[in-house]
Design an enzyme around this catalytic site. Structure first.
Site, mmCIF file in Angstrom:
data_model
loop_
_atom_site.group_PDB
_atom_site.id
_atom_site.type_symbol
_atom_site.label_atom_id
_atom_site.label_comp_id
_atom_site.label_asym_id
_atom_site.label_seq_id
_atom_site.Cartn_x
_atom_site.Cartn_y
_atom_site.Cartn_z
ATOM 1 N N ASP A 122 -16.749 26.414 44.597
ATOM 2 C CA ASP A 122 -15.927 26.287 45.796
ATOM 3 C C ASP A 122 -15.518 27.646 46.360
ATOM 4 O OD1 ASP A 122 -16.055 23.557 45.791
ATOM 5 O OD2 ASP A 122 -14.109 23.241 44.835
ATOM 6 N N MET B 268 -1.308 23.587 49.528
ATOM 7 C CA MET B 268 -1.963 23.196 50.784
ATOM 8 C C MET B 268 -0.952 22.727 51.817
ATOM 9 S SD MET B 268 -5.175 21.151 49.033
ATOM 10 C CE MET B 268 -4.077 20.201 47.966
ATOM 11 N N LYS C 154 -15.517 25.119 51.353
ATOM 12 C CA LYS C 154 -15.290 25.232 52.788
ATOM 13 C C LYS C 154 -14.501 26.497 53.073
ATOM 14 C CE LYS C 154 -10.948 22.620 53.085
ATOM 15 N NZ LYS C 154 -10.208 21.586 53.804
#
Length: 260
Positions: free
Chosen positions: A45, A178, A66
């Site tokens: 990742d 997050m 991402k």
């Protein structure tokens, strides 16, 4: 499981989900390094420190994370890749932090197991605890916090978790992952509980060389974040324990003055 290559069924393949830790490459575990060395394929990742890939000398390296909202692979494609490679090869799924803390590690293991692929998990040092610690902020401390909440700032519906409102009512340390895009909402919830003066710290790129820190109160944190230009990836820590960072430095400074 004593050996990464220990299997649980007749499949020759294996999926090992590994936690890479919060960013500092020295914080990966010895067991994780051994798994990387034994890997045929590594799916990694964006939050994984690329230095760690050097341990996988004999593996094919595939970036599946991402960056800034751009996905190299959608989750369904990652699942399919795990299965197609994992039937006959040792696939390592390398994730930042700990894969069982908002990391989809459990989902990917279940998906692989449903196709008869052996699975193993190597825990990682979670950023939720390690990143505050790296800035001398304990998540619990006698007289300040008897517990801590670790909450996702953004649910799969892209909304702020309702648990934040519940946590704001408690005396626990609240750690939000997050959650930078929801900072204003988080601040509002704590203000409703008359906690405008509660200490808060935000740590961006924790344990990395480009780490940045903002320490303020619920009342002033939004302005501080704008001033410093902080954004994701970052961890939000709310609670009296944030004060420990300053009190520790005061103790160090006091001792230094006494020696001089």
């Amino acid at each position: 499981m004593n050996s990464i290559k220990q299997h649980t069924n007749n499949s020759e393949g294996l999926l090992t989900v590994i936690g890479a830790g919060p960013g500092d490459p020295d914080l990966i575990t010895v067991k994780a390094i051994k798994a990387l060395q034994a890997a045929d394929v590594v799916l990694y990742d964006a939050l994984v420190n690329p230095v760690l890939l050097n341990y996988a000398e004999n593996a094919e390296l595939i970036f599946v994370g991402k960056r800034k909202g751009c996905y190299a692979y959608q989750q369904e494609q990652i699942n399919e890749l795990i299965v197609s490679r994992g039937r006959t090869q040792h696939v390592v799924r390398l994730k930042g932090g700990d894969p069982f803390v908002f990391g989809r590690g459990a989902e990917e293991m279940k998906y692989a197991a449903a196709y008869g692929i052996n699975v193993a998990m190597v825990p990682g040092i979670s950023s939720s605890v390690a990143v505050p610690a790296s800035q001398n902020i304990p998540v619990t401390k006698r007289g300040s916090a008897e517990s801590f909440w670790v909450i996702t700032g953004t649910t799969k519906e892209h909304k702020l978790s309702s648990d934040v409102a519940l946590a704001a009512k408690s005396n626990a340390t609240v750690i939000v992952l997050m959650g930078m895009s929801k900072l204003a909402e988080i601040v509002t919830l704590f203000k409703k509980e008359e906690k405008a003066n509660l200490p808060i710290a935000i740590i961006q790129n924790g344990t990395r060389t480009n780490e940045q820190v903002a320490v303020a109160t619920i009342e002033t944190i939004v302005a501080k974040v704008e001033e410093k230009g902080l954004t994701n990836p970052a961890i939000i820590i709310i609670g009296e324990v944030v004060k420990h960072r300053a009190t520790l430095q005061e103790a160090i400074n006091k001792y230094s003055k006494e020696l001089s």
